[in-house]
Design a protein around this motif. Structure first.
Motif, PDB file in Angstrom:
ATOM      1  N   LEU A  95       0.847  -1.190   0.000  1.00 57.19           N
ATOM      2  CA  LEU A  95       0.000   0.000   0.000  1.00 57.19           C
ATOM      3  C   LEU A  95       0.887   1.246   0.000  1.00 57.19           C
ATOM      4  N   GLY A 148       2.586   4.296   1.300  1.00 54.25           N
ATOM      5  CA  GLY A 148       2.948   4.643   2.672  1.00 54.25           C
ATOM      6  C   GLY A 148       3.510   3.481   3.463  1.00 54.25           C
ATOM      7  N   GLY A 179       6.234   1.877   2.868  1.00 55.55           N
ATOM      8  CA  GLY A 179       7.700   1.936   2.944  1.00 55.55           C
ATOM      9  C   GLY A 179       8.420   1.176   1.847  1.00 55.55           C
ATOM     10  N   SER A 180       7.698   0.772   0.814  1.00 54.12           N
ATOM     11  CA  SER A 180       8.320  -0.068  -0.214  1.00 54.12           C
ATOM     12  C   SER A 180       9.336   0.691  -1.082  1.00 54.12           C
ATOM     13  N   ALA A 218       6.014  -4.350   7.983  1.00 47.17           N
ATOM     14  CA  ALA A 218       6.462  -2.981   7.715  1.00 47.17           C
ATOM     15  C   ALA A 218       6.342  -2.064   8.929  1.00 47.17           C
ATOM     16  N   LYS A 277       8.318  -2.597  11.414  1.00 50.57           N
ATOM     17  CA  LYS A 277       9.699  -2.578  11.924  1.00 50.57           C
ATOM     18  C   LYS A 277      10.445  -1.336  11.440  1.00 50.57           C
ATOM     19  N   SER A 278      11.632  -1.114  11.996  1.00 56.47           N
ATOM     20  CA  SER A 278      12.417   0.067  11.602  1.00 56.47           C
ATOM     21  C   SER A 278      12.964  -0.125  10.184  1.00 56.47           C
ATOM     22  N   ILE A 315      14.117  -3.778   8.515  1.00 56.74           N
ATOM     23  CA  ILE A 315      13.496  -4.287   7.288  1.00 56.74           C
ATOM     24  C   ILE A 315      14.568  -4.498   6.216  1.00 56.74           C
TER      25      ILE A 315
HETATM   26  P1  ADP Z   1       5.666   3.708  -0.310  1.00 56.52           P
HETATM   27  O1  ADP Z   1       6.639   3.733  -1.431  1.00 56.52           O
HETATM   28  O2  ADP Z   1       5.305   2.326   0.121  1.00 56.52           O
HETATM   29  O3  ADP Z   1       4.478   4.586  -0.522  1.00 56.52           O
HETATM   30  P2  ADP Z   1       7.703   5.197   1.061  1.00 56.52           P
HETATM   31  O4  ADP Z   1       8.925   4.352   1.035  1.00 56.52           O
HETATM   32  O5  ADP Z   1       7.606   6.332   0.098  1.00 56.52           O
HETATM   33  O6  ADP Z   1       6.407   4.297   0.984  1.00 56.52           O
HETATM   34  O7  ADP Z   1       7.571   5.714   2.568  1.00 56.52           O
HETATM   35  C1  ADP Z   1       6.461   6.518   2.995  1.00 56.52           C
HETATM   36  C2  ADP Z   1       6.882   7.340   4.240  1.00 56.52           C
HETATM   37  O8  ADP Z   1       7.115   6.454   5.346  1.00 56.52           O
HETATM   38  C3  ADP Z   1       8.180   8.105   4.043  1.00 56.52           C
HETATM   39  O9  ADP Z   1       8.062   9.328   4.719  1.00 56.52           O
HETATM   40  C4  ADP Z   1       9.225   7.211   4.688  1.00 56.52           C
HETATM   41  O10 ADP Z   1      10.332   7.925   5.155  1.00 56.52           O
HETATM   42  C5  ADP Z   1       8.454   6.586   5.832  1.00 56.52           C
HETATM   43  N1  ADP Z   1       8.924   5.236   6.156  1.00 56.52           N
HETATM   44  C6  ADP Z   1       9.384   4.291   5.279  1.00 56.52           C
HETATM   45  N2  ADP Z   1       9.702   3.145   5.920  1.00 56.52           N
HETATM   46  C7  ADP Z   1       9.422   3.354   7.239  1.00 56.52           C
HETATM   47  C8  ADP Z   1       9.527   2.539   8.430  1.00 56.52           C
HETATM   48  N3  ADP Z   1       9.978   1.279   8.384  1.00 56.52           N
HETATM   49  N4  ADP Z   1       9.142   3.094   9.585  1.00 56.52           N
HETATM   50  C9  ADP Z   1       8.685   4.355   9.655  1.00 56.52           C
HETATM   51  N5  ADP Z   1       8.560   5.180   8.592  1.00 56.52           N
HETATM   52  C10 ADP Z   1       8.916   4.690   7.383  1.00 56.52           C
END
Ligand code: ADP
Ligand code: MG
Length: 196
Positions: free
Chosen positions: A8, A10, A12-13, A176, A178-179, A183
């Motif tokens: 989804l 947000g 963190g992918s 997701a 986790k830190s 991850i």
């Molecule tokens: P996606 O590509 O899945 O939409 P993003 O990698 O762009 O997600 O990350 C979305 C937001 O969450 C960013 O602000 C990022 O810094 C933060 N984030 C990513 N991974 C983590 C994590 N493991 N814990 C907390 N925040 C995270």
């Protein structure tokens, strides 16, 4: 090796796809980090214009554009890099079309059929995170109603992802919550095991 990152918005992918590409390069492996929709082909541009509401596509038309973009992406970027022994990492792939698109066209089978001839990844990392936390991370601040609607949508998309993970092979579900570092370590251990 062909690796896809899915989840989804947000979850963190994208962060982890970047970290994996960096780690591979640091360890002396040629890697290509790419994404869908693509950035630099005309079909990717069309898709972004629809997503930015510059023009309105029919739901089916938009899904067909995603598939056309994928066909070009495979032929022009992914397949040549794989032939050159590069590790290809794509930030989103056909599972996004199926999981997200099913909400728009109400027919997951049609979407699966459209995608059935595309190359499947050797590994897919699927990021699992509560939609509420996804929304917090992307800080979508709208009205209460908008947030509720967004959350409901993400819950349905997640259900589709879970079904996909059980129907297709080589999925790794990532916790997701986790830190970022934890991850990245987990992902690296999976990838390292698969490197020749
Ligand atoms: P996606 O590509 O899945 O939409 P993003 O990698 O762009 O997600 O990350 C979305 C937001 O969450 C960013 O602000 C990022 O810094 C933060 N984030 C990513 N991974 C983590 C994590 N493991 N814990 C907390 N925040 C995270
Ligand atoms: Mg992303």
């Amino acid at each position: 090796m062909f690796i896809a990152f899915e989840g989804l918005d947000g979850s963190g992918s994208s962060t982890q796809s970047r970290l994996l590409a960096e780690k591979l390069k640091k360890n002396g492996h040629a890697a290509l980090l790419t994404k869908e929709p693509t950035g630099d082909n005309p079909i990717g541009k069309l898709i972004r214009e629809v997503l930015q509401h510059k023009w309105e596509a029919s739901p089916e038309g938009l899904q067909l554009l995603f598939c056309a973009d994928r066909a070009e992406h495979l032929k022009n970027e992914i397949e040549p890099a794989l032939k050159n022994d590069q590790v290809v990492i794509t930030d989103r792939y056909l599972f996004s079309t199926i999981a997200y698109g099913a909400l728009a066209v109400n027919d997951i089978k049609w979407l699966e059929n459209l995608n059935q001839h595309f190359l499947l990844p050797d590994i897919t990392f699927l990021f699992k995170l509560d939609p509420k936390i996804c929304i917090e991370r992307i800080q979508g601040r709208g009205s209460e109603f908008e947030l509720f609607e967004k959350q409901e949508k993400l819950e349905k998309i997640w259900e589709n992802y879970e079904k996909i993970a059980s129907d297709y092979s080589n999925f790794h579900i990532i916790d997701a919550t986790k830190s970022i570092e934890e991850i990245a370590e987990g992902i690296w251990s999976v990838v390292e095991d698969n490197l020749t």
